[in-house]
Design a protein around this motif. Structure first.
Motif, PDB file in Angstrom:
ATOM      1  N   ILE A  26     109.184   8.030  45.733  1.00  0.00           N
ATOM      2  CA  ILE A  26     108.130   8.758  45.093  1.00  0.00           C
ATOM      3  C   ILE A  26     106.924   7.843  44.785  1.00  0.00           C
ATOM      4  CG2 ILE A  26     107.549   9.886  42.770  1.00  0.00           C
ATOM      5  CD1 ILE A  26     110.197  10.569  42.575  1.00  0.00           C
ATOM      6  N   THR A  27     105.744   8.288  45.030  1.00  0.00           N
ATOM      7  CA  THR A  27     104.466   7.392  45.083  1.00  0.00           C
ATOM      8  C   THR A  27     103.913   8.202  43.579  1.00  0.00           C
ATOM      9  OG1 THR A  27     104.451   6.551  46.968  1.00  0.00           O
ATOM     10  CG2 THR A  27     102.204   6.477  45.672  1.00  0.00           C
ATOM     11  N   TRP A  28     103.304   7.533  42.626  1.00  0.00           N
ATOM     12  CA  TRP A  28     102.768   7.840  41.517  1.00  0.00           C
ATOM     13  C   TRP A  28     101.142   7.601  41.676  1.00  0.00           C
ATOM     14  CZ3 TRP A  28     103.663   6.010  35.765  1.00  0.00           C
ATOM     15  CH2 TRP A  28     102.826   7.078  34.825  1.00  0.00           C
ATOM     16  N   ILE A  29     100.249   8.485  41.715  1.00  0.00           N
ATOM     17  CA  ILE A  29      98.900   8.192  41.752  1.00  0.00           C
ATOM     18  C   ILE A  29      98.225   8.610  40.517  1.00  0.00           C
ATOM     19  CG2 ILE A  29      96.671   8.703  43.019  1.00  0.00           C
ATOM     20  CD1 ILE A  29      98.564   7.763  44.743  1.00  0.00           C
ATOM     21  N   LYS A  30      97.527   7.579  39.916  1.00  0.00           N
ATOM     22  CA  LYS A  30      96.940   7.436  38.467  1.00  0.00           C
ATOM     23  C   LYS A  30      95.725   7.448  38.551  1.00  0.00           C
ATOM     24  CE  LYS A  30      99.615   4.818  35.837  1.00  0.00           C
ATOM     25  NZ  LYS A  30     100.187   3.694  35.255  1.00  0.00           N
ATOM     26  N   GLY A  31      94.821   7.879  37.367  1.00  0.00           N
ATOM     27  CA  GLY A  31      93.590   7.586  37.364  1.00  0.00           C
ATOM     28  C   GLY A  31      92.937   8.479  36.336  1.00  0.00           C
ATOM     29  N   ARG A  32      91.761   8.424  35.918  1.00  0.00           N
ATOM     30  CA  ARG A  32      91.124   9.336  34.920  1.00  0.00           C
ATOM     31  C   ARG A  32      90.733  10.508  35.492  1.00  0.00           C
ATOM     32  NH1 ARG A  32      86.552   5.548  32.299  1.00  0.00           N
ATOM     33  NH2 ARG A  32      85.984   5.245  34.441  1.00  0.00           N
ATOM     34  N   ASN A  33      90.279  11.620  34.774  1.00  0.00           N
ATOM     35  CA  ASN A  33      89.858  12.893  35.416  1.00  0.00           C
ATOM     36  C   ASN A  33      88.576  12.486  36.150  1.00  0.00           C
ATOM     37  OD1 ASN A  33      91.540  14.308  33.905  1.00  0.00           O
ATOM     38  ND2 ASN A  33      90.454  14.781  32.180  1.00  0.00           N
ATOM     39  N   GLY A  34      88.470  13.011  37.312  1.00  0.00           N
ATOM     40  CA  GLY A  34      87.283  12.815  38.117  1.00  0.00           C
ATOM     41  C   GLY A  34      87.542  11.610  39.120  1.00  0.00           C
ATOM     42  N   SER A  35      88.499  11.046  39.007  1.00  0.00           N
ATOM     43  CA  SER A  35      88.576   9.715  39.761  1.00  0.00           C
ATOM     44  C   SER A  35      88.608   9.946  41.341  1.00  0.00           C
ATOM     45  CB  SER A  35      89.572   8.822  39.141  1.00  0.00           C
ATOM     46  OG  SER A  35      90.758   9.346  39.178  1.00  0.00           O
ATOM     47  N   GLY A  36      89.299  11.268  41.462  1.00  0.00           N
ATOM     48  CA  GLY A  36      89.601  11.357  42.963  1.00  0.00           C
ATOM     49  C   GLY A  36      90.845  11.497  43.342  1.00  0.00           C
ATOM     50  N   LYS A  37      91.525  11.798  42.392  1.00  0.00           N
ATOM     51  CA  LYS A  37      93.157  11.847  42.556  1.00  0.00           C
ATOM     52  C   LYS A  37      93.474  13.263  43.473  1.00  0.00           C
ATOM     53  CE  LYS A  37      94.702  11.937  38.328  1.00  0.00           C
ATOM     54  NZ  LYS A  37      93.276  12.062  37.594  1.00  0.00           N
ATOM     55  N   LYS A 170     116.895  16.308  43.621  1.00  0.00           N
ATOM     56  CA  LYS A 170     117.718  16.782  44.761  1.00  0.00           C
ATOM     57  C   LYS A 170     117.037  16.764  46.085  1.00  0.00           C
ATOM     58  CE  LYS A 170     120.126  19.914  41.518  1.00  0.00           C
ATOM     59  NZ  LYS A 170     120.287  21.412  41.473  1.00  0.00           N
ATOM     60  N   SER A 171     115.586  16.729  46.318  1.00  0.00           N
ATOM     61  CA  SER A 171     115.110  16.820  47.532  1.00  0.00           C
ATOM     62  C   SER A 171     114.989  15.316  47.950  1.00  0.00           C
ATOM     63  CB  SER A 171     113.763  17.446  47.205  1.00  0.00           C
ATOM     64  OG  SER A 171     113.480  18.656  46.923  1.00  0.00           O
ATOM     65  N   MET A 172     115.074  14.261  46.926  1.00  0.00           N
ATOM     66  CA  MET A 172     115.000  12.972  47.329  1.00  0.00           C
ATOM     67  C   MET A 172     116.248  12.728  48.112  1.00  0.00           C
ATOM     68  SD  MET A 172     112.870  11.120  44.330  1.00  0.00           S
ATOM     69  CE  MET A 172     113.308   9.366  45.112  1.00  0.00           C
ATOM     70  N   MET A 173     117.336  13.190  47.546  1.00  0.00           N
ATOM     71  CA  MET A 173     118.573  13.012  47.978  1.00  0.00           C
ATOM     72  C   MET A 173     118.774  13.232  49.629  1.00  0.00           C
ATOM     73  SD  MET A 173     120.992  13.990  44.825  1.00  0.00           S
ATOM     74  CE  MET A 173     122.569  13.588  45.540  1.00  0.00           C
ATOM     75  N   ILE A 174     118.018  14.437  49.976  1.00  0.00           N
ATOM     76  CA  ILE A 174     117.931  14.661  51.411  1.00  0.00           C
ATOM     77  C   ILE A 174     117.113  14.067  52.297  1.00  0.00           C
ATOM     78  CG2 ILE A 174     119.534  16.699  50.909  1.00  0.00           C
ATOM     79  CD1 ILE A 174     116.896  18.221  51.227  1.00  0.00           C
ATOM     80  N   GLY A 175     116.304  13.031  51.410  1.00  0.00           N
ATOM     81  CA  GLY A 175     115.231  12.381  52.364  1.00  0.00           C
ATOM     82  C   GLY A 175     113.796  12.642  52.217  1.00  0.00           C
ATOM     83  N   THR A 176     113.280  13.833  51.334  1.00  0.00           N
ATOM     84  CA  THR A 176     112.069  13.917  51.207  1.00  0.00           C
ATOM     85  C   THR A 176     111.300  13.029  50.009  1.00  0.00           C
ATOM     86  OG1 THR A 176     112.906  16.323  51.026  1.00  0.00           O
ATOM     87  CG2 THR A 176     110.564  15.997  50.219  1.00  0.00           C
ATOM     88  N   ASN A 177     110.114  12.748  50.401  1.00  0.00           N
ATOM     89  CA  ASN A 177     109.394  11.934  49.896  1.00  0.00           C
ATOM     90  C   ASN A 177     108.232  12.405  49.151  1.00  0.00           C
ATOM     91  OD1 ASN A 177     110.327   9.408  51.255  1.00  0.00           O
ATOM     92  ND2 ASN A 177     109.634  10.366  52.806  1.00  0.00           N
ATOM     93  N   PHE A 178     107.781  11.969  47.720  1.00  0.00           N
ATOM     94  CA  PHE A 178     106.733  12.766  47.041  1.00  0.00           C
ATOM     95  C   PHE A 178     105.707  11.768  46.726  1.00  0.00           C
ATOM     96  CE2 PHE A 178     110.811  14.988  46.368  1.00  0.00           C
ATOM     97  CZ  PHE A 178     110.131  16.344  46.185  1.00  0.00           C
ATOM     98  N   ILE A 179     104.475  12.360  46.616  1.00  0.00           N
ATOM     99  CA  ILE A 179     103.233  11.761  46.179  1.00  0.00           C
ATOM    100  C   ILE A 179     102.942  12.786  45.035  1.00  0.00           C
ATOM    101  CG2 ILE A 179     100.901  11.094  46.233  1.00  0.00           C
ATOM    102  CD1 ILE A 179     101.362  10.409  49.197  1.00  0.00           C
ATOM    103  N   ILE A 180     102.631  11.969  43.778  1.00  0.00           N
ATOM    104  CA  ILE A 180     102.555  12.899  42.485  1.00  0.00           C
ATOM    105  C   ILE A 180     101.229  12.329  41.808  1.00  0.00           C
ATOM    106  CG2 ILE A 180     103.375  13.719  40.436  1.00  0.00           C
ATOM    107  CD1 ILE A 180     106.260  13.558  41.524  1.00  0.00           C
ATOM    108  N   THR A 181     100.198  13.053  41.480  1.00  0.00           N
ATOM    109  CA  THR A 181      99.452  12.787  40.502  1.00  0.00           C
ATOM    110  C   THR A 181      99.827  13.484  39.063  1.00  0.00           C
ATOM    111  OG1 THR A 181      97.851  14.528  40.644  1.00  0.00           O
ATOM    112  CG2 THR A 181      97.677  12.774  42.247  1.00  0.00           C
TER     113      THR A 181
END
Length: 211
Positions: A26-37, A170-181
């Motif tokens: 899981i990759t977490w993308i952070k930033g202020r409103n309007g930053s480009g996430k 559960k999805s991570m357990m079967i190999g799914t990756n995530f990018i979340i803002t």
């Protein structure tokens, strides 16, 4: 892997990155409103044009192999828009067909979200929370290797947030990756692998502080 990425709207540069490698998990993308996430996630989803390159699994180039790339990646927008005359089932069945997915894999999430009663209604009657749940269900359709979630927790009640967190794990357990803002701190609920912050239009790696 992102290389020499830039995105301009007319003469205004809104996002740049010389190089960024997103890890598995899981990759977490952070930033202020309007930053480009949201812009970054739309680029990674293959929805908007950009300069530079995006390569998945070190071999599938978004620009050179767009069909193969998009088959591996699903995306749920922060504020989803769907044809108002479609029903929820219309949208789910459309994506099941496109992603060669099975309804059985989505049944638990549909039930957990309490969606059975309204999926037969036209989308124009949906509230913001109902739209959000529909977009999230669609994001889990098929067998994606990467799911992009843009502010997935907004407009959801606490119970729905808990159910979504369970589905991600559960999805991570079967190999799914995530990018979340997310504006919310999600590190206490999810096992974050890496974090990036968008600051002054640039994508920067943020060091995870160990307790």
């Amino acid at each position: 892997m992102i290389n020499n990425l830039s995105k301009n709207y007319r003469n205004n540069t809104v996002l740049v990155s010389s190089s960024a490698k997103l890890s598995t998990g899981i990759t977490w993308i952070k930033g202020r409103n309007g930053s480009g996430k949201s812009t970054l996630l739309k680029i990674l989803a293959g929805l908007i044009d950009f300069k530079g390159s995006v390569i998945f699994n070190e071999r599938i180039n978004l620009k050179k192999h767009p069909i193969a790339y998009r088959k591996l990646i699903n995306f749920a927008e922060s504020e989803p828009l769907f044809p108002p005359f479609f029903t929820g089932w219309d949208m789910i069945n459309l994506f099941l067909s496109a992603k060669n997915g099975s309804l059985q894999t989505l049944a638990h999430l549909i039930s957990d979200f309490g969606m059975d009663d309204y999926l037969g209604y036209q989308i124009e009657s949906y509230s913001a929370g109902m739209l959000k749940k529909l977009s999230l269900v669609i994001a889990f359709t098929g067998k994606p290797e990467l799911i992009l979630l843009d502010e997935p927790f907004i407009t959801l009640d606490d119970d729905a947030i808990d159910k979504l967190v369970e589905s991600i794990k559960k999805s991570m357990m079967i190999g799914t990756n995530f990018i979340i803002t997310s504006h919310y701190s999600i590190s206490s609920a999810l096992p974050i692998t890496s974090t990036f912050i968008i600051r002054d239009k640039k994508i920067e790696t943020e060091t995870i502080q160990c307790p």
